[in-house]
Scaffold this active site. Structure first.
Site, PDB file in Angstrom:
ATOM      1  N   ASP A 175       1.024  -0.785   0.168  1.00 32.76           N
ATOM      2  CA  ASP A 175      -0.060   0.486  -0.186  1.00 32.76           C
ATOM      3  C   ASP A 175       0.881   1.383  -0.097  1.00 32.76           C
ATOM      4  O   ASP A 175       2.253   1.231   0.379  1.00 32.76           O
ATOM      5  CB  ASP A 175      -0.864  -0.372   1.023  1.00 32.76           C
TER       6      ASP A 175
ATOM      7  N   ASP B 217      -0.450   5.052   0.870  1.00 31.03           N
ATOM      8  CA  ASP B 217      -0.170   6.124   2.478  1.00 31.03           C
ATOM      9  C   ASP B 217       0.069   5.105   3.333  1.00 31.03           C
ATOM     10  O   ASP B 217      -1.536   4.316   3.634  1.00 31.03           O
ATOM     11  CB  ASP B 217      -2.188   6.937   1.668  1.00 31.03           C
TER      12      ASP B 217
ATOM     13  N   GLU C  41      -0.971   9.743   5.998  1.00 32.03           N
ATOM     14  CA  GLU C  41      -2.333   9.935   6.192  1.00 32.03           C
ATOM     15  C   GLU C  41      -2.312  11.169   7.390  1.00 32.03           C
ATOM     16  O   GLU C  41      -3.610  11.509   7.964  1.00 32.03           O
ATOM     17  CB  GLU C  41      -2.302   7.930   6.919  1.00 32.03           C
TER      18      GLU C  41
ATOM     19  N   ASP D  38      -1.838  -0.803   5.613  1.00 36.43           N
ATOM     20  CA  ASP D  38      -1.916  -0.256   7.071  1.00 36.43           C
ATOM     21  C   ASP D  38      -3.384   0.048   7.840  1.00 36.43           C
ATOM     22  O   ASP D  38      -3.524   0.326   9.301  1.00 36.43           O
ATOM     23  CB  ASP D  38      -0.881   0.957   7.985  1.00 36.43           C
TER      24      ASP D  38
END
Length: 214
Positions: free
Chosen positions: A7, A9, A16, A164
């Site tokens: 992933d 961001d 984030e 995340d």
């Protein structure tokens, strides 16, 4: 492990927190309470799913909030960039040294994904870049990870995903990938074994984990 899918961001780029600050700012400007919770609710969603959820949460206040939130983000990215996450470049360099292909699978639009990775010097490491506007369904559906595995030429079951967000973790699980959780904004107090195979403090500890396997 044939391939690794990241992933972006909150995993590769510390973006984030910028989104959280943009919602906090918008909440202050509009007087709408607890706007920043959207930074958590929207983790992993593509633009279409995100806007739908946002309007469900804030109804008639949505347009006012978005106006200030978007202004904050435009000003931030016009004057700088979100930095790479700790250990990101070291991990990517190591994977390339081992000749393990890597992809990024982010719900953000393609131009955003490539732009943010290029600004922090990470774009060069990726064999494939998959964005949220390239697949039919948003995370938590598995489409984006299945497409990343396809482009890497590897069965999903032999891919390791680093995520995340709860939506991203669910998408990885549904795709059948091995799933590693590196928390950022979402930091659950309890373990969620149904969502991931292992949890790590940061990307440096992921690199050590991979080194022990290699």
């Amino acid at each position: 492990m044939n391939a690794v899918i990241f992933d972006m961001d909150g995993v590769l780029v510390d973006s984030e927190r910028v989104v959280w600050e943009s919602f906090r700012y918008a909440g202050e400007k509009t007087g709408v309470p607890d706007v920043e919770r959207m930074a958590i609710i929207g983790l992993g969603l593509n633009d279409e799913a995100w806007i739908k959820r946002f309007r469900q949460e804030f109804g008639a206040d949505s347009d006012r909030i978005l106006e200030h939130e978007e202004a904050y983000l435009q000003n931030f990215y016009a004057n700088g960039a979100a930095p790479a996450k700790k250990g990101a470049q070291r991990l990517l360099e190591q994977l390339c040294a081992w000749n393990i292909p890597v992809a990024v699978a982010s719900s953000s639009p393609a131009a955003v994904v490539r732009g943010r990775l290029e600004r922090v010097g990470l774009l060069q490491y990726f064999t494939a870049v998959i964005s949220g506007d390239m697949v039919g369904r948003s995370k938590p559906e598995p489409d984006i990870f299945l497409e990343a595995a396809r482009q890497l030429g590897s069965p999903a079951a032999l891919c390791t995903v680093i995520e995340d967000s709860p939506n991203g973790l669910r998408a990885s699980r549904r795709a059948g990938c091995r799933t590693l959780f590196v928390p950022d904004l979402w930091r659950p107090e309890e373990e969620h074994p149904e969502l991931y195979d292992a949890r790590f403090a940061d990307l440096d500890t992921v690199r050590e984990f991979f080194a022990a396997e290699h």
